[in-house]
Scaffold this active site. Structure first.
Site, PDB file in Angstrom:
ATOM      1  N   ASP A 268      40.870  39.747  34.770  1.00 61.68           N
ATOM      2  CA  ASP A 268      42.342  39.448  34.679  1.00 61.68           C
ATOM      3  C   ASP A 268      42.879  38.742  33.427  1.00 61.68           C
ATOM      4  O   ASP A 268      43.475  37.913  33.233  1.00 61.68           O
ATOM      5  CB  ASP A 268      42.568  38.710  35.738  1.00 61.68           C
ATOM      6  CG  ASP A 268      44.269  38.352  35.951  1.00 61.68           C
ATOM      7  OD1 ASP A 268      44.786  39.479  35.810  1.00 61.68           O
ATOM      8  OD2 ASP A 268      44.622  37.327  36.549  1.00 61.68           O
TER       9      ASP A 268
ATOM     10  N   ASN B 208      46.206  33.675  30.321  1.00 63.47           N
ATOM     11  CA  ASN B 208      45.062  33.021  30.569  1.00 63.47           C
ATOM     12  C   ASN B 208      44.299  33.040  29.234  1.00 63.47           C
ATOM     13  O   ASN B 208      42.965  32.528  29.198  1.00 63.47           O
ATOM     14  CB  ASN B 208      44.016  34.214  31.301  1.00 63.47           C
ATOM     15  CG  ASN B 208      44.453  34.026  32.776  1.00 63.47           C
ATOM     16  OD1 ASN B 208      44.723  32.994  33.396  1.00 63.47           O
ATOM     17  ND2 ASN B 208      44.205  35.169  33.726  1.00 63.47           N
TER      18      ASN B 208
ATOM     19  N   ASP C 145      40.250  30.452  33.659  1.00 72.44           N
ATOM     20  CA  ASP C 145      40.657  31.202  34.913  1.00 72.44           C
ATOM     21  C   ASP C 145      39.904  32.549  35.172  1.00 72.44           C
ATOM     22  O   ASP C 145      40.330  33.656  34.991  1.00 72.44           O
ATOM     23  CB  ASP C 145      42.064  31.445  35.220  1.00 72.44           C
ATOM     24  CG  ASP C 145      42.399  31.904  36.568  1.00 72.44           C
ATOM     25  OD1 ASP C 145      41.441  31.768  37.401  1.00 72.44           O
ATOM     26  OD2 ASP C 145      43.470  32.212  36.871  1.00 72.44           O
TER      27      ASP C 145
END
Length: 330
Positions: A204, A209, A221
């Site tokens: 992701d 992030n 994350d």
């Protein structure tokens, strides 16, 4: 017991957060800030010594303990090689901490800003960063975490949406036929790419992030870490129209290939992965719609206008899927 844990997560209070952290030997000073996370509950917690940490309370039943520990072990493996990721803190030999109702991970609080995706320098540095990560990724596999594929990111969320009555009646046929055709086109993209290698990925890796400082980026994350093609961790850095994306791709891969080879066949997968992400995102919102936090955070979701706009986005994506893949001039 399952209902009790779900209620404990849904009704997690500031006092319970602070009390849970103090059970592991930290003295809190009362400062508490809920961070921008919905899948889990994540807080910045102030400590009595003036420092702060980040506490993640895992959503029940999403990941097994083994899957969470596999994520932790991956980030620790990267951190041990001085790759700038934010790995969980080790507290008395454990990274996955437990109370009666919660599973928790603690992290050093790191600041930073989003990367500038219009900067060739930032893009090349991001490429180096991901190249270093993927060089390590290729040395092992995830045993307990899933693989990003058309079933988990396409067919399953599509069926959940259709079977649970989220689509307005006048849009059901359009959504059904459009997503069916899109998933067929995604399959053709995978056929054109051939048998690409699946590696351990962040999964992701969007700009939010990445925390950028004067010393460069570090990544946070890894909650969605999974097996996927390498390009899954690269394509979200490519912004703008096709010409802009081509320039950005060249900059990212210039840095990436200093540390890791890149299989150009994976360029066939960029729009396929973007399509799956669009379908999966709305499926994710639908699956979490009974969580009050989602209704507060996404008030626009599950309205007539929301589904009309989503179908329009999918139609636009259908046109992009028929275009030639980006070209890498490296």
């Amino acid at each position: 017991m399952i209902k009790l844990l779900d209620n404990a997560f849904a009704n997690l209070s500031p006092d319970e957060v602070l009390n849970s952290i103090e059970r592991f030997g930290f003295q809190c000073d009362g400062r508490l800030l809920a961070l921008n996370s919905y899948e889990n509950r994540v807080y910045r917690v102030g400590l009595a010594d003036g420092q702060s940490l980040v506490a993640k309370f895992y959503r029940p039943h999403r990941w097994t303990d083994d899957a969470i520990l596999e994520e932790h072990q991956f980030t620790e493996e990267l951190a041990d090689l001085e790759i700038p990721v934010v790995a969980p803190m080790n507290v008395d030999g454990q990274t996955l901490l437990k109370t009666e109702a919660h599973r928790i991970a603690l992290f050093i609080n790191r600041g930073g800003r989003a990367p500038d995706l219009e900067s060739d320098e930032h893009l090349e540095q991001l490429g180096r960063f991901m190249g270093r990560i993927h060089r390590v990724s290729q040395s092992g596999v995830f045993a307990f975490r899933p693989t990003l594929d058309s079933n988990s990111f396409g067919y399953e969320p599509r069926e959940f949406i259709l079977q649970n009555g989220f689509i307005p009646a006048d849009l059901v046929d359009a959504y059904t036929s459009l997503t069916e055709q899109l998933l067929k086109e995604v399959a053709l993209c995978y056929e054109r790419a051939g048998e690409v290698r699946m590696i351990r990925t962040h999964g992701d890796c969007h700009p939010s992030n990445i925390l950028w400082t004067d010393d460069g980026p570090h990544i946070v994350d890894f909650d969605d870490a999974r097996m996927a093609p390498a390009v899954q961790d690269l394509w979200m850095f490519l912004a703008g129209d096709r010409a802009d994306q081509t320039v950005a791709l060249d900059a990212v891969l210039a840095g990436y290939t200093e540390f890791c080879d890149f299989d150009a066949r994976e360029l066939h997968l960029i729009e396929a992965l973007r399509t799956l992400r669009l379908i999966h995102y709305f499926g994710w919102l639908a699956k979490r719609w009974d969580d009050p936090a989602f209704k507060l955070a996404f008030p626009w979701f599950n309205t007539q206008r929301c589904w009309e706009d989503h179908i329009l986005s999918l139609r636009e994506q259908a046109a992009v899927l028929h275009e030639e893949p980006l070209v890498w001039y490296g």
